[in-house]
Design a protein around this motif. Structure first.
Motif, short mmCIF file in Angstrom:
data_model
loop_
_atom_site.label_atom_id
_atom_site.label_comp_id
_atom_site.label_asym_id
_atom_site.label_seq_id
_atom_site.Cartn_x
_atom_site.Cartn_y
_atom_site.Cartn_z
N PHE A 336 58.23 34.05 46.19
CA PHE A 336 59.34 34.16 45.25
C PHE A 336 59.05 35.30 44.27
CE2 PHE A 336 59.24 29.81 46.74
CZ PHE A 336 60.57 29.55 47.03
N PHE A 337 60.10 36.04 43.92
CA PHE A 337 59.87 37.20 43.06
C PHE A 337 61.07 37.46 42.16
CE2 PHE A 337 61.69 38.69 47.04
CZ PHE A 337 62.66 39.61 46.66
N GLY A 338 60.81 38.23 41.13
CA GLY A 338 61.84 38.76 40.24
C GLY A 338 61.56 40.23 40.03
N TYR A 339 62.10 40.81 38.95
CA TYR A 339 61.91 42.24 38.69
C TYR A 339 60.97 42.45 37.51
CZ TYR A 339 65.82 42.65 41.88
OH TYR A 339 66.62 42.56 42.99
N ALA A 340 60.16 43.48 37.64
CA ALA A 340 59.13 43.72 36.63
C ALA A 340 59.71 43.97 35.25
CB ALA A 340 58.27 44.92 37.07
N ASP A 341 60.94 44.52 35.19
CA ASP A 341 61.52 44.89 33.89
C ASP A 341 62.49 43.83 33.34
OD1 ASP A 341 63.63 45.17 35.64
OD2 ASP A 341 64.11 47.24 35.08
N GLU A 342 62.60 42.67 33.98
CA GLU A 342 63.56 41.67 33.52
C GLU A 342 63.03 40.94 32.29
OE1 GLU A 342 63.86 39.38 37.08
OE2 GLU A 342 62.53 37.80 36.36
N ASP A 343 63.94 40.36 31.51
CA ASP A 343 63.52 39.63 30.32
C ASP A 343 63.07 38.22 30.70
OD1 ASP A 343 65.87 38.05 30.60
OD2 ASP A 343 66.99 39.38 29.29
N GLN A 344 62.42 37.55 29.77
CA GLN A 344 61.86 36.23 30.04
C GLN A 344 62.94 35.20 30.33
OE1 GLN A 344 58.55 35.69 30.39
NE2 GLN A 344 59.15 33.66 31.15
N GLU A 345 64.11 35.37 29.73
CA GLU A 345 65.20 34.43 29.97
C GLU A 345 65.61 34.42 31.44
OE1 GLU A 345 69.77 33.45 28.44
OE2 GLU A 345 68.71 35.25 27.74
N LEU A 346 65.71 35.61 32.04
CA LEU A 346 66.07 35.69 33.46
C LEU A 346 64.95 35.15 34.33
CD1 LEU A 346 67.98 36.44 35.69
CD2 LEU A 346 67.24 38.83 35.49
N THR A 347 63.71 35.45 33.98
CA THR A 347 62.59 34.92 34.75
C THR A 347 62.58 33.39 34.71
OG1 THR A 347 61.20 36.87 34.38
CG2 THR A 347 60.07 34.82 34.92
N ASP A 348 62.82 32.82 33.53
CA ASP A 348 62.86 31.37 33.41
C ASP A 348 63.99 30.77 34.25
OD1 ASP A 348 60.71 31.44 31.68
OD2 ASP A 348 61.93 31.29 29.86
#
Length: 421
Positions: A336-348
């Motif tokens: 599972f992955f997200g983007y390195a530049d995303e904010d913590q709200e999106l990661t959560d």
């Protein structure tokens, strides 16, 4: 003494089919000889096998080990930043060289006799090469430069790593076709960060799992959560793409785009699954997402033959590798992955929505059950057949409806060509 030769595989009967597969014999899921032949003609044949993500080995000296079906492989980053892949098999006595899944090193040494290899797989050390006290050692014509584990071709496409054992495999983008390449670029549009891993072992043939994501319409029938909370319905507007080879598939659906008459028919046809309005979530934040792309697409599934699936569902991004274990076992590795530049709200948000996917995922836990009950249904009865006719008997390259098994027929057409069946 004469070497023992494996008996040739008897011909597999694909009844009544020439150009398109509409019946699949159960034998291909249970026969050990067929599984052995797949190692040679598929996994070590003219295909691209997914082995990981560039971000997993970011620094010189980083490495990871994977299984490409039955073959162990090392993927390593050299001092100049280049990525290499080679068999995790000592050139001396065939022992696995590296036993760790991930790590960092400047060289590799086989634990058995300490033959050493650099980060590219080149042989750099042979203990007692000149013998001891003038006795023993390797012959005078022993050439270290000529001996090494087999080196594999590597392609890094948008940070996704693939290897091929064959010089005949076309370049990766030609292999997957324009639609798969386009949607891979869409997902891997900027540097990513890994959020976690899950692993699931199923008592079923790897091809049953490969069929599963290619059969998109089962999601509205098997997965109660999907239809109940509107994440996916077979009546949603979308698109199916199948490459000319049949091996690669891309399908996607649009959020909120659905013909009401088709929706009502879908609810009637799948009344056992459609439970809209019957249930509600106590914590609705699970399904509160953010549209990250301007194309209105909320579900994407990409299949890269033979062992990779890429999925976007809402804000969940994951890539999967299938690891076969004989005719009746497969392990699926989720990243599972997200983007390195995303904010913590999106990661959560992603971390919460990951509960939708995986071995116990709210919308995917039934897949493991489906794989196992099909394998149990076939058991050792290779004479059984599967009927693959939803949506027709041929393979349409582009389809705008989900009630279709075009990608499944494409998979089997490509499989038969590679296996020469």
């Amino acid at each position: 003494m004469n070497a023992i030769q494996r008996p040739p595989m008897p011909a597999v009967d694909w009844p009544g089919q020439q150009d398109s597969v509409t019946r699949v014999p159960g034998r291909v899921f249970v026969d050990a000889d067929i599984y052995a032949l797949e190692q040679e003609r598929i996994f070590r044949g003219p295909v691209w096998n997914f082995v990981g993500l560039d971000v997993e080995i970011p620094n010189p000296g980083d490495y990871k080990t994977v299984q490409v079906a039955d073959t162990p492989v090392i993927v390593s980053r050299d001092r100049d930043g280049s990525i290499h892949a080679w068999l995790n098999r000592c050139a001396h006595r065939n022992a696995k060289i590296c036993l760790d899944k991930l790590g960092h090193t400047d060289s590799f040494y086989c634990v058995y006799h300490q033959w050493g290899y650099d980060l590219t797989g080149r042989l750099i050390a042979v203990p007692f090469q000149r013998g001891i006290g003038g006795q023993g050692g390797m012959p005078a014509d022993f050439d270290m430069d000529a001996i090494r584990p087999k080196k594999l071709r590597v392609e890094n496409f948008c940070g996704v790593l693939f290897v091929s054992f064959s010089d005949e495999t076309p370049p990766f983008e030609d292999y997957v076709g324009p639609h798969v390449a386009k949607f891979m670029r869409r997902v891997f549009n900027r540097p990513i960060k890994i959020l976690g891993h899950q692993h699931q072992h199923m008592r079923g043939n790897w091809k049953l799992y490969a069929e599963n994501p290619r059969d998109g319409y089962h999601a509205s029938l098997l997965h109660l959560f999907f239809a109940t909370f509107g994440l996916f319905r077979a009546s949603q507007k979308g698109q199916l793409h199948v490459t000319e080879s049949g091996l690669q598939t891309c399908f996607y659906t649009y959020v909120g785009k659905e013909d009401e008459a088709a929706r009502q028919q879908g609810m009637q046809e799948a009344a056992h699954t459609y439970q809209e309005g019957t249930y509600k979530l106590e914590d609705g934040s699970l399904l509160k997402g953010k549209m990250e792309w301007d194309d209105g697409i909320n579900l994407v599934i990409i299949d890269v033959f033979p062992i990779m699936m890429l999925q976007q569902i809402a804000n969940v991004l994951n890539i999967r590798q299938f690891e076969p274990h004989g005719p009746d076992g497969v392990t699926v590795h989720y990243t599972f992955f997200g983007y390195a530049d995303e904010d913590q709200e999106l990661t959560d948000m992603r971390l919460k929505q990951i509960n939708l996917i995986g071995p116990a995922g709210l919308v995917s836990m039934e897949d493991g059950l489906a794989i196992e009950i099909v394998q149990q249904g076939i058991a050792s009865d290779g004479g059984t057949e599967a009927i693959i006719e939803m949506g027709g008997k041929t393979v349409a390259p582009d389809t705008t409806f989900m009630a279709s098994e075009d990608p499944v027929r494409g998979f089997w057409n490509g499989y038969r060509r590679l296996m020469d069946m």
